[in-house]
Motif scaffolding. Structure first.
Motif, PDB file in Angstrom:
ATOM      1  N   LEU A 188       0.829  -1.202   0.000  1.00 25.83           N
ATOM      2  CA  LEU A 188       0.000   0.000   0.000  1.00 25.83           C
ATOM      3  C   LEU A 188       0.865   1.255   0.000  1.00 25.83           C
ATOM      4  CD1 LEU A 188      -2.708  -1.065   2.595  1.00 25.83           C
ATOM      5  CD2 LEU A 188      -2.782  -1.212   0.110  1.00 25.83           C
TER       6      LEU A 188
ATOM      7  N   TRP B 256      -3.207   6.921   0.328  1.00 25.56           N
ATOM      8  CA  TRP B 256      -3.085   6.237   1.619  1.00 25.56           C
ATOM      9  C   TRP B 256      -4.342   6.384   2.468  1.00 25.56           C
ATOM     10  CZ3 TRP B 256       2.239   8.880   2.081  1.00 25.56           C
ATOM     11  CH2 TRP B 256       3.181   8.162   1.359  1.00 25.56           C
TER      12      TRP B 256
ATOM     13  N   ILE C  66      -7.228   4.194   0.949  1.00 19.17           N
ATOM     14  CA  ILE C  66      -7.062   2.767   1.238  1.00 19.17           C
ATOM     15  C   ILE C  66      -7.301   2.485   2.710  1.00 19.17           C
ATOM     16  CG2 ILE C  66      -5.371   0.883   1.295  1.00 19.17           C
ATOM     17  CD1 ILE C  66      -4.185   2.106  -1.285  1.00 19.17           C
TER      18      ILE C  66
END
Length: 51
Positions: free
Chosen positions: A3, A40, A43
């Protein structure tokens, strides 16, 4: 870790496209940082909502 790398990749792509379009280094840096942070946070919110 994937990620984090996805955020960096999207930030880099966004910065590259912004620089190619405008040629302004300050705007390029801001666009890259914002793209990484938004990736970020997006997610993280999906993971938080899913749990």
């Amino acid at each position: 870790m994937p990620l984090f790398l996805a955020g960096l990749a999207l930030g880099g792509i966004s910065s590259g496209l912004t620089y190619a379009y405008t040629g302004n280094p300050q705007l390029t840096a801001a666009a890259g940082i914002l793209a990484a942070i938004i990736t970020w946070l997006g997610i993280a919110s999906v993971i938080y909502i899913h749990d």
